[in-house]
Design a protein around this motif. Structure first.
Motif, mmCIF file in Angstrom:
data_model
loop_
_atom_site.group_PDB
_atom_site.id
_atom_site.type_symbol
_atom_site.label_atom_id
_atom_site.label_comp_id
_atom_site.label_asym_id
_atom_site.label_seq_id
_atom_site.Cartn_x
_atom_site.Cartn_y
_atom_site.Cartn_z
ATOM 1 N N GLY A 59 0.783 -1.224 0.000
ATOM 2 C CA GLY A 59 0.000 0.000 0.000
ATOM 3 C C GLY A 59 0.816 1.275 0.000
ATOM 4 O O GLY A 59 0.326 2.316 -0.421
ATOM 5 N N PHE A 60 2.048 1.207 0.438
ATOM 6 C CA PHE A 60 2.849 2.425 0.549
ATOM 7 C C PHE A 60 3.937 2.529 -0.519
ATOM 8 O O PHE A 60 4.288 3.626 -0.938
ATOM 9 N N ALA A 61 4.489 1.401 -0.936
ATOM 10 C CA ALA A 61 5.522 1.383 -1.979
ATOM 11 C C ALA A 61 5.342 0.077 -2.749
ATOM 12 O O ALA A 61 6.040 -0.908 -2.518
ATOM 13 N N ASP A 62 4.364 0.068 -3.642
ATOM 14 C CA ASP A 62 3.976 -1.149 -4.343
ATOM 15 C C ASP A 62 4.807 -1.375 -5.599
ATOM 16 O O ASP A 62 5.187 -0.426 -6.280
ATOM 17 N N LEU A 63 5.056 -2.662 -5.891
ATOM 18 C CA LEU A 63 5.774 -3.069 -7.091
ATOM 19 C C LEU A 63 4.839 -3.851 -8.007
ATOM 20 O O LEU A 63 3.950 -4.555 -7.527
ATOM 21 N N ASP A 64 5.084 -3.740 -9.315
ATOM 22 C CA ASP A 64 4.368 -4.604 -10.246
ATOM 23 C C ASP A 64 5.217 -5.863 -10.467
ATOM 24 O O ASP A 64 6.309 -6.006 -9.903
ATOM 25 N N LEU A 65 4.731 -6.771 -11.288
ATOM 26 C CA LEU A 65 5.400 -8.053 -11.461
ATOM 27 C C LEU A 65 6.807 -7.900 -12.027
ATOM 28 O O LEU A 65 7.746 -8.558 -11.560
ATOM 29 N N ALA A 66 6.996 -7.033 -13.011
ATOM 30 C CA ALA A 66 8.331 -6.846 -13.594
ATOM 31 C C ALA A 66 9.314 -6.303 -12.551
ATOM 32 O O ALA A 66 10.456 -6.752 -12.466
ATOM 33 N N GLN A 67 8.865 -5.347 -11.741
ATOM 34 C CA GLN A 67 9.732 -4.775 -10.710
ATOM 35 C C GLN A 67 10.091 -5.802 -9.641
ATOM 36 O O GLN A 67 11.157 -5.729 -9.041
ATOM 37 N N ALA A 68 9.210 -6.771 -9.401
ATOM 38 C CA ALA A 68 9.446 -7.794 -8.374
ATOM 39 C C ALA A 68 10.496 -8.815 -8.802
ATOM 40 O O ALA A 68 11.023 -9.546 -7.969
ATOM 41 N N MET A 69 10.805 -8.862 -10.081
ATOM 42 C CA MET A 69 11.803 -9.778 -10.632
ATOM 43 C C MET A 69 11.521 -11.232 -10.252
ATOM 44 O O MET A 69 12.337 -11.900 -9.630
ATOM 45 N N PRO A 70 10.351 -11.748 -10.636
ATOM 46 C CA PRO A 70 9.990 -13.111 -10.245
ATOM 47 C C PRO A 70 10.874 -14.167 -10.899
ATOM 48 O O PRO A 70 11.488 -13.921 -11.933
ATOM 49 N N GLU A 99 12.750 0.400 -2.098
ATOM 50 C CA GLU A 99 13.182 1.227 -0.974
ATOM 51 C C GLU A 99 12.027 2.131 -0.592
ATOM 52 O O GLU A 99 11.315 2.638 -1.462
ATOM 53 N N PHE A 100 11.852 2.331 0.707
ATOM 54 C CA PHE A 100 10.725 3.120 1.199
ATOM 55 C C PHE A 100 11.129 3.778 2.507
ATOM 56 O O PHE A 100 11.710 3.139 3.378
ATOM 57 N N GLU A 101 10.817 5.058 2.644
ATOM 58 C CA GLU A 101 11.011 5.755 3.908
ATOM 59 C C GLU A 101 9.644 5.969 4.541
ATOM 60 O O GLU A 101 8.762 6.592 3.946
ATOM 61 N N ASN A 102 9.461 5.435 5.734
ATOM 62 C CA ASN A 102 8.180 5.507 6.438
ATOM 63 C C ASN A 102 8.021 6.888 7.074
ATOM 64 O O ASN A 102 8.276 7.075 8.249
ATOM 65 N N LEU A 103 7.598 7.842 6.271
ATOM 66 C CA LEU A 103 7.369 9.199 6.764
ATOM 67 C C LEU A 103 6.017 9.270 7.468
ATOM 68 O O LEU A 103 5.064 8.601 7.044
ATOM 69 N N PRO A 104 5.883 10.070 8.519
ATOM 70 C CA PRO A 104 4.597 10.168 9.217
ATOM 71 C C PRO A 104 3.525 10.809 8.344
ATOM 72 O O PRO A 104 3.806 11.653 7.503
ATOM 73 N N SER A 117 0.649 6.037 7.989
ATOM 74 C CA SER A 117 2.008 5.594 8.307
ATOM 75 C C SER A 117 2.488 6.049 9.683
ATOM 76 O O SER A 117 3.477 5.517 10.191
ATOM 77 N N SER A 118 1.816 7.002 10.315
ATOM 78 C CA SER A 118 2.258 7.513 11.618
ATOM 79 C C SER A 118 2.249 6.450 12.703
ATOM 80 O O SER A 118 3.020 6.528 13.659
ATOM 81 N N SER A 119 1.364 5.451 12.585
ATOM 82 C CA SER A 119 1.291 4.415 13.623
ATOM 83 C C SER A 119 1.773 3.061 13.119
ATOM 84 O O SER A 119 1.565 2.047 13.760
ATOM 85 N N ARG A 120 2.443 3.033 11.997
ATOM 86 C CA ARG A 120 2.897 1.777 11.403
ATOM 87 C C ARG A 120 4.411 1.662 11.443
ATOM 88 O O ARG A 120 5.123 2.598 11.104
ATOM 89 N N GLY A 121 4.860 0.478 11.806
ATOM 90 C CA GLY A 121 6.256 0.138 11.629
ATOM 91 C C GLY A 121 7.249 0.921 12.445
ATOM 92 O O GLY A 121 8.406 1.012 12.073
ATOM 93 N N LEU A 122 6.826 1.479 13.562
ATOM 94 C CA LEU A 122 7.755 2.271 14.362
ATOM 95 C C LEU A 122 8.698 1.382 15.164
ATOM 96 O O LEU A 122 9.854 1.703 15.355
ATOM 97 N N SER A 123 8.207 0.270 15.646
ATOM 98 C CA SER A 123 9.016 -0.728 16.355
ATOM 99 C C SER A 123 8.146 -1.960 16.504
ATOM 100 O O SER A 123 6.952 -1.922 16.225
ATOM 101 N N GLY A 124 8.732 -3.074 16.925
ATOM 102 C CA GLY A 124 7.899 -4.230 17.193
ATOM 103 C C GLY A 124 8.408 -5.537 16.658
ATOM 104 O O GLY A 124 9.607 -5.752 16.534
#
Length: 149
Positions: A59-70, A99-104, A117-124
């Motif tokens: 949802g935040f940095a999506d790839l298509d099939l070619a970018q995924a290099m299957p 590559e993705f930077e989780n900006l708030p 994104s403010s409450s996602r992936g901060l730690s855990g």
């Protein structure tokens, strides 16, 4: 794979225990709603298949099939996920594919009721996801987690 989600032992403020209004009270949705999912999906880009492919930060940095290099079905892949601070890097078979930077404050596209994104992936925690129905088969081996210096 789910990364950096809070404990799933009890409800967490700001982390819904539901998905689009279904399965209310299901604590496993905390990992989805308040972590980041690193997608594992090399399905063809047809019909109702999820368009987000392997290596997507769902949802935040999506790839298509070619970018995924299957690779061909049945081939083992190395998938490395590096999270340093709020910088996410996904490496497949030695090649950086995302590559993705989780900006708030980044909204989840198309789902206004999902946490931003403010409450996602901060730690855990880290979790391996298995959808569990054919033909959706994913296997994991040699899973390693280590701190990065």
């Amino acid at each position: 794979m789910q990364v950096r989600f809070p404990e799933l032992w009890e409800p967490v403020e700001g982390c819904p225990t539901t998905f689009n209004g279904s399965e209310t009270g299901n604590l496993s949705w905390i990992a989805v709603n308040c972590g980041h999912e690193i997608q594992v999906n090399d399905s063809p880009e047809t019909g109702s298949n999820d368009p987000r492919k392997t290596g997507s930060i769902y949802g935040f940095a999506d790839l298509d099939l070619a970018q995924a290099m299957p690779t061909p079905k049945g081939t083992w892949n190395d998938l490395e996920i590096r999270v340093v601070g709020q910088q996410y890097t996904v490496i497949r078979n030695g090649v950086v594919i995302n590559e993705f930077e989780n900006l708030p404050g980044l909204p989840f596209p198309g789902r206004p009721n999902d946490p931003d994104s403010s409450s996602r992936g901060l730690s855990g925690y880290v979790g391996l996801q298995a959808h569990g129905s054919a033909p959706d088969v994913v296997s994991f081996t040699d899973v390693r987690i280590r701190p990065l210096g």
